[in-house]
Design an enzyme around this catalytic site. Sequence first.
Site, short mmCIF file in Angstrom:
data_model
loop_
_atom_site.label_atom_id
_atom_site.label_comp_id
_atom_site.label_asym_id
_atom_site.label_seq_id
_atom_site.Cartn_x
_atom_site.Cartn_y
_atom_site.Cartn_z
N ASN A 30 14.85 21.03 -4.53
CA ASN A 30 15.03 21.76 -5.80
C ASN A 30 16.23 21.16 -6.52
OD1 ASN A 30 17.44 23.23 -4.76
ND2 ASN A 30 15.91 24.15 -3.43
N GLY A 38 9.44 25.36 3.01
CA GLY A 38 8.51 24.23 2.96
C GLY A 38 9.07 22.97 3.61
N ASP A 40 11.30 20.94 2.53
CA ASP A 40 12.76 20.87 2.37
C ASP A 40 13.45 21.51 3.59
OD1 ASP A 40 15.29 20.64 1.29
OD2 ASP A 40 14.84 21.73 -0.55
N SER A 123 5.49 19.20 -5.14
CA SER A 123 5.15 20.30 -6.07
C SER A 123 3.94 21.14 -5.70
CB SER A 123 4.98 19.80 -7.52
OG SER A 123 6.21 19.47 -8.10
N TYR A 127 6.00 25.25 -5.60
CA TYR A 127 6.01 24.95 -7.04
C TYR A 127 4.63 25.06 -7.69
CZ TYR A 127 10.97 23.69 -7.18
OH TYR A 127 12.36 23.71 -7.16
P1 ADP Z 1 7.40 22.22 -3.66
O1 ADP Z 1 8.49 23.22 -3.90
O2 ADP Z 1 7.68 20.87 -4.29
O3 ADP Z 1 6.05 22.75 -3.98
P2 ADP Z 1 6.95 22.65 -0.79
O4 ADP Z 1 7.79 22.18 0.33
O5 ADP Z 1 6.80 24.12 -0.99
O6 ADP Z 1 7.51 21.90 -2.09
O7 ADP Z 1 5.52 22.04 -0.63
C1 ADP Z 1 5.22 20.69 -0.85
C2 ADP Z 1 4.20 20.24 0.18
O8 ADP Z 1 4.86 19.95 1.39
C3 ADP Z 1 3.13 21.26 0.49
O9 ADP Z 1 1.88 20.64 0.35
C4 ADP Z 1 3.40 21.62 1.94
O10 ADP Z 1 2.22 21.89 2.65
C5 ADP Z 1 4.05 20.35 2.46
N1 ADP Z 1 4.85 20.45 3.68
C6 ADP Z 1 5.45 21.51 4.24
N2 ADP Z 1 6.06 21.17 5.39
C7 ADP Z 1 5.84 19.84 5.59
C8 ADP Z 1 6.17 18.88 6.59
N3 ADP Z 1 6.91 19.20 7.67
N4 ADP Z 1 5.73 17.60 6.44
C9 ADP Z 1 5.00 17.23 5.36
N5 ADP Z 1 4.66 18.08 4.39
C10 ADP Z 1 5.07 19.37 4.49
#
Ligand code: ADP
Length: 176
Positions: A30, A38, A40, A123, A127
């Site tokens: 962010n 997620g 992050d 995203s 997001y």
């Molecule tokens: P944003 O806020 O940009 O939407 P998120 O982290 O909520 O970011 O989600 C972005 C993508 O990352 C989603 O498709 C989610 O499924 C994926 N994600 C979550 N954890 C992991 C991980 N450990 N490795 C790869 N992708 C992940």
Amino acid sequence: MEWKIGQTIFFLEEGDITQQTTEAIVNAANSRLAGGGGVDGAIHRAGGPRIMEECRQIGSCPTGQAVITTGGNLKANYVIHTVGPIYRGGTTGEADLLASAYRESLKLAQKKGLRSVAFPSLSTGAYGYPLDEAAEIALKTVIGFIRENPGFDRVGFVLFGRASYQAYEKALQKII
Ligand code: ADP
């Protein structure tokens, strides 16, 4: 799955990006670089507190831009933190900002001389960017960049869960 694009191996894989052995992994951060849920949260948990310390020193990152820290305890040496747009219906420049987040991440990797980079699906979690649309933008932007900028060994996407992986696979078939 892997494809050759010029000298670069382009890959799509289902899994957890924190386990990647590419030189850099990309974080869906962010703009306050404050950490979150997620991918992050997963990156900061796996990489340890050093990454957050570096993020605090950097301060912030505008949407569509990217910054870099070391990888802490991760296998990857670096984390590129980029900020994708929050989806608000698609009429507030989201597509351009999403493409920019991918491009700026690759530009930063290139500037640092890094030869392998793994992306999550920016995203499409908290997001709210519709997965199919985001997948098409992500793939067009990243493939376009590596076509125009030789010098990467390995660039691709690590997709969390079957649904994300399949959306990217479908979008890739549409593009190539
Ligand atoms: P944003 O806020 O940009 O939407 P998120 O982290 O909520 O970011 O989600 C972005 C993508 O990352 C989603 O498709 C989610 O499924 C994926 N994600 C979550 N954890 C992991 C991980 N450990 N490795 C790869 N992708 C992940």
